[in-house]
Design a protein around this motif. Sequence first.
Motif, PDB file in Angstrom:
ATOM      1  N   HIS A 111     -26.326   4.426 -11.270  1.00 14.83           N
ATOM      2  CA  HIS A 111     -27.003   5.202 -10.226  1.00 14.83           C
ATOM      3  C   HIS A 111     -27.613   6.525 -10.668  1.00 14.83           C
ATOM      4  O   HIS A 111     -28.395   7.104  -9.928  1.00 14.83           O
ATOM      5  CB  HIS A 111     -26.024   5.493  -9.079  1.00 14.83           C
ATOM      6  N   ARG A 112     -27.221   7.054 -11.803  1.00 19.39           N
ATOM      7  CA  ARG A 112     -27.655   8.408 -12.140  1.00 19.39           C
ATOM      8  C   ARG A 112     -28.574   8.487 -13.350  1.00 19.39           C
ATOM      9  O   ARG A 112     -29.438   9.336 -13.397  1.00 19.39           O
ATOM     10  CB  ARG A 112     -26.446   9.309 -12.406  1.00 19.39           C
ATOM     11  N   LEU A 113     -28.354   7.666 -14.338  1.00 16.85           N
ATOM     12  CA  LEU A 113     -29.137   7.761 -15.573  1.00 16.85           C
ATOM     13  C   LEU A 113     -30.459   7.019 -15.392  1.00 16.85           C
ATOM     14  O   LEU A 113     -30.542   5.822 -15.572  1.00 16.85           O
ATOM     15  CB  LEU A 113     -28.348   7.191 -16.763  1.00 16.85           C
ATOM     16  N   GLY A 114     -31.488   7.753 -14.977  1.00 19.99           N
ATOM     17  CA  GLY A 114     -32.790   7.141 -14.734  1.00 19.99           C
ATOM     18  C   GLY A 114     -33.006   6.770 -13.285  1.00 19.99           C
ATOM     19  O   GLY A 114     -34.045   6.243 -12.930  1.00 19.99           O
ATOM     20  N   GLY A 115     -32.022   7.080 -12.417  1.00 20.74           N
ATOM     21  CA  GLY A 115     -32.174   6.806 -11.000  1.00 20.74           C
ATOM     22  C   GLY A 115     -32.930   7.912 -10.301  1.00 20.74           C
ATOM     23  O   GLY A 115     -33.296   8.911 -10.901  1.00 20.74           O
ATOM     24  N   GLU A 116     -33.186   7.736  -9.022  1.00 16.54           N
ATOM     25  CA  GLU A 116     -33.897   8.765  -8.281  1.00 16.54           C
ATOM     26  C   GLU A 116     -32.975   9.911  -7.928  1.00 16.54           C
ATOM     27  O   GLU A 116     -31.810   9.717  -7.630  1.00 16.54           O
ATOM     28  CB  GLU A 116     -34.492   8.168  -7.004  1.00 16.54           C
ATOM     29  N   ILE A 117     -33.528  11.103  -7.928  1.00 15.14           N
ATOM     30  CA  ILE A 117     -32.788  12.287  -7.514  1.00 15.14           C
ATOM     31  C   ILE A 117     -32.894  12.368  -5.998  1.00 15.14           C
ATOM     32  O   ILE A 117     -33.984  12.247  -5.436  1.00 15.14           O
ATOM     33  CB  ILE A 117     -33.383  13.560  -8.153  1.00 15.14           C
ATOM     34  N   ASP A 118     -31.775  12.559  -5.344  1.00 24.03           N
ATOM     35  CA  ASP A 118     -31.758  12.660  -3.886  1.00 24.03           C
ATOM     36  C   ASP A 118     -32.075  14.100  -3.499  1.00 24.03           C
ATOM     37  O   ASP A 118     -31.201  14.928  -3.358  1.00 24.03           O
ATOM     38  CB  ASP A 118     -30.379  12.242  -3.351  1.00 24.03           C
ATOM     39  N   ASP A 119     -33.353  14.383  -3.348  1.00 27.53           N
ATOM     40  CA  ASP A 119     -33.802  15.742  -3.083  1.00 27.53           C
ATOM     41  C   ASP A 119     -34.966  15.685  -2.101  1.00 27.53           C
ATOM     42  O   ASP A 119     -35.963  15.032  -2.349  1.00 27.53           O
ATOM     43  CB  ASP A 119     -34.238  16.387  -4.408  1.00 27.53           C
ATOM     44  N   GLU A 120     -34.817  16.376  -0.984  1.00 26.45           N
ATOM     45  CA  GLU A 120     -35.846  16.320   0.055  1.00 26.45           C
ATOM     46  C   GLU A 120     -37.149  16.989  -0.386  1.00 26.45           C
ATOM     47  O   GLU A 120     -38.224  16.613   0.055  1.00 26.45           O
ATOM     48  CB  GLU A 120     -35.331  17.012   1.324  1.00 26.45           C
ATOM     49  N   VAL A 121     -37.062  17.986  -1.244  1.00 26.76           N
ATOM     50  CA  VAL A 121     -38.245  18.740  -1.644  1.00 26.76           C
ATOM     51  C   VAL A 121     -39.039  18.011  -2.716  1.00 26.76           C
ATOM     52  O   VAL A 121     -40.257  18.002  -2.726  1.00 26.76           O
ATOM     53  CB  VAL A 121     -37.836  20.140  -2.177  1.00 26.76           C
ATOM     54  N   ASP A 122     -38.323  17.373  -3.609  1.00 25.77           N
ATOM     55  CA  ASP A 122     -38.944  16.848  -4.804  1.00 25.77           C
ATOM     56  C   ASP A 122     -38.626  15.362  -4.925  1.00 25.77           C
ATOM     57  O   ASP A 122     -37.478  14.976  -4.962  1.00 25.77           O
ATOM     58  CB  ASP A 122     -38.359  17.626  -6.002  1.00 25.77           C
ATOM     59  N   ASP A 123     -39.632  14.539  -5.013  1.00 24.26           N
ATOM     60  CA  ASP A 123     -39.419  13.092  -5.086  1.00 24.26           C
ATOM     61  C   ASP A 123     -39.495  12.608  -6.531  1.00 24.26           C
ATOM     62  O   ASP A 123     -40.143  11.630  -6.838  1.00 24.26           O
ATOM     63  CB  ASP A 123     -40.459  12.374  -4.221  1.00 24.26           C
ATOM     64  N   THR A 124     -38.810  13.311  -7.427  1.00 20.59           N
ATOM     65  CA  THR A 124     -38.833  12.938  -8.836  1.00 20.59           C
ATOM     66  C   THR A 124     -37.654  12.030  -9.153  1.00 20.59           C
ATOM     67  O   THR A 124     -36.820  11.757  -8.298  1.00 20.59           O
ATOM     68  CB  THR A 124     -38.752  14.192  -9.729  1.00 20.59           C
ATOM     69  N   GLN A 125     -37.587  11.611 -10.385  1.00 22.63           N
ATOM     70  CA  GLN A 125     -36.472  10.790 -10.839  1.00 22.63           C
ATOM     71  C   GLN A 125     -35.689  11.541 -11.892  1.00 22.63           C
ATOM     72  O   GLN A 125     -36.199  12.446 -12.534  1.00 22.63           O
ATOM     73  CB  GLN A 125     -36.988   9.492 -11.455  1.00 22.63           C
ATOM     74  N   TYR A 126     -34.418  11.140 -12.048  1.00 22.04           N
ATOM     75  CA  TYR A 126     -33.652  11.637 -13.177  1.00 22.04           C
ATOM     76  C   TYR A 126     -34.384  11.184 -14.431  1.00 22.04           C
ATOM     77  O   TYR A 126     -34.880  10.062 -14.484  1.00 22.04           O
ATOM     78  CB  TYR A 126     -32.245  11.022 -13.213  1.00 22.04           C
ATOM     79  N   ALA A 127     -34.429  12.029 -15.418  1.00 18.26           N
ATOM     80  CA  ALA A 127     -35.014  11.601 -16.685  1.00 18.26           C
ATOM     81  C   ALA A 127     -34.124  10.506 -17.273  1.00 18.26           C
ATOM     82  O   ALA A 127     -32.925  10.521 -17.092  1.00 18.26           O
ATOM     83  CB  ALA A 127     -35.096  12.791 -17.634  1.00 18.26           C
ATOM     84  N   GLU A 128     -34.755   9.550 -17.956  1.00 18.87           N
ATOM     85  CA  GLU A 128     -33.990   8.495 -18.633  1.00 18.87           C
ATOM     86  C   GLU A 128     -33.104   9.145 -19.676  1.00 18.87           C
ATOM     87  O   GLU A 128     -33.596   9.813 -20.575  1.00 18.87           O
ATOM     88  CB  GLU A 128     -34.933   7.564 -19.360  1.00 18.87           C
ATOM     89  N   ALA A 129     -31.824   8.948 -19.551  1.00 19.49           N
ATOM     90  CA  ALA A 129     -30.891   9.555 -20.501  1.00 19.49           C
ATOM     91  C   ALA A 129     -30.517   8.567 -21.602  1.00 19.49           C
ATOM     92  O   ALA A 129     -30.495   7.356 -21.376  1.00 19.49           O
ATOM     93  CB  ALA A 129     -29.635  10.009 -19.764  1.00 19.49           C
ATOM     94  N   GLU A 130     -30.236   9.092 -22.765  1.00 21.65           N
ATOM     95  CA  GLU A 130     -29.751   8.271 -23.878  1.00 21.65           C
ATOM     96  C   GLU A 130     -28.297   7.909 -23.560  1.00 21.65           C
ATOM     97  O   GLU A 130     -27.403   8.749 -23.671  1.00 21.65           O
ATOM     98  CB  GLU A 130     -29.864   9.054 -25.185  1.00 21.65           C
ATOM     99  N   VAL A 131     -28.077   6.669 -23.156  1.00 20.68           N
ATOM    100  CA  VAL A 131     -26.788   6.251 -22.605  1.00 20.68           C
ATOM    101  C   VAL A 131     -25.640   6.370 -23.611  1.00 20.68           C
ATOM    102  O   VAL A 131     -24.571   6.883 -23.269  1.00 20.68           O
ATOM    103  CB  VAL A 131     -26.882   4.815 -22.029  1.00 20.68           C
ATOM    104  N   ALA A 132     -25.836   5.932 -24.834  1.00 18.15           N
ATOM    105  CA  ALA A 132     -24.748   6.001 -25.821  1.00 18.15           C
ATOM    106  C   ALA A 132     -24.353   7.452 -26.096  1.00 18.15           C
ATOM    107  O   ALA A 132     -23.167   7.765 -26.249  1.00 18.15           O
ATOM    108  CB  ALA A 132     -25.168   5.305 -27.117  1.00 18.15           C
ATOM    109  N   PHE A 133     -25.335   8.339 -26.115  1.00 19.19           N
ATOM    110  CA  PHE A 133     -25.073   9.761 -26.340  1.00 19.19           C
ATOM    111  C   PHE A 133     -24.312  10.341 -25.143  1.00 19.19           C
ATOM    112  O   PHE A 133     -23.322  11.056 -25.314  1.00 19.19           O
ATOM    113  CB  PHE A 133     -26.413  10.489 -26.560  1.00 19.19           C
ATOM    114  N   PHE A 134     -24.754   9.997 -23.937  1.00 22.60           N
ATOM    115  CA  PHE A 134     -24.057  10.408 -22.706  1.00 22.60           C
ATOM    116  C   PHE A 134     -22.600   9.953 -22.741  1.00 22.60           C
ATOM    117  O   PHE A 134     -21.685  10.738 -22.507  1.00 22.60           O
ATOM    118  CB  PHE A 134     -24.779   9.821 -21.483  1.00 22.60           C
ATOM    119  N   ASP A 135     -22.388   8.665 -23.045  1.00 26.11           N
ATOM    120  CA  ASP A 135     -21.029   8.108 -23.084  1.00 26.11           C
ATOM    121  C   ASP A 135     -20.157   8.852 -24.092  1.00 26.11           C
ATOM    122  O   ASP A 135     -18.999   9.160 -23.805  1.00 26.11           O
ATOM    123  CB  ASP A 135     -21.053   6.618 -23.439  1.00 26.11           C
TER     124      ASP A 135
END
Length: 150
Positions: free
Chosen positions: A38-62
């Motif tokens: 839901h978070r890595l590359g998903g949409e940001i729940d923000d009323e002002v800005d309809d952007t997406q989470y930037a695609e994160a490097e999953v292995a690095f995140f983990d």
Amino acid sequence: MSRSKSRAAARLAAVQALYQHDMEGTHLAGLLDEFHRHRLGGEIDDEVDDTQYAEAEVAFFDDLVKGAVARREEIDALIESKLAEGWKLERLDKTMLQILRAGTYELLARADVSTGTAISEYVDVAHAFFDARETKFVNGVLDAVAKAVR
């Protein structure tokens, strides 16, 4: 997306995951799964800005999340040793603490990332949550940690 942007996104997400883990005691496997779905590359729940989470490097995140959790005692002792006399981790803002934990883990365990890059990236993460005074604090603590471990 560039590797530096995907790693920056992974760092921000790791700080958020560590915060959630700390505040809610979310089991690590479930937490990682939630972020993967839901978070890595998903949409940001923000009323002002309809952007997406930037695609994160999953292995690095983990690695950042698992490593910071696994080495928490060592990391916390190192951070606390770099705080001003009389300061304890408990006095730090909870988000600030997660930024310092993730940054300290990266300095300890990710020799593939230069010291300057690691510190400046977590100063950037701090900018998302704090004013200049706090970002200077992050810079100072992580610089002291880097001098001790690198």
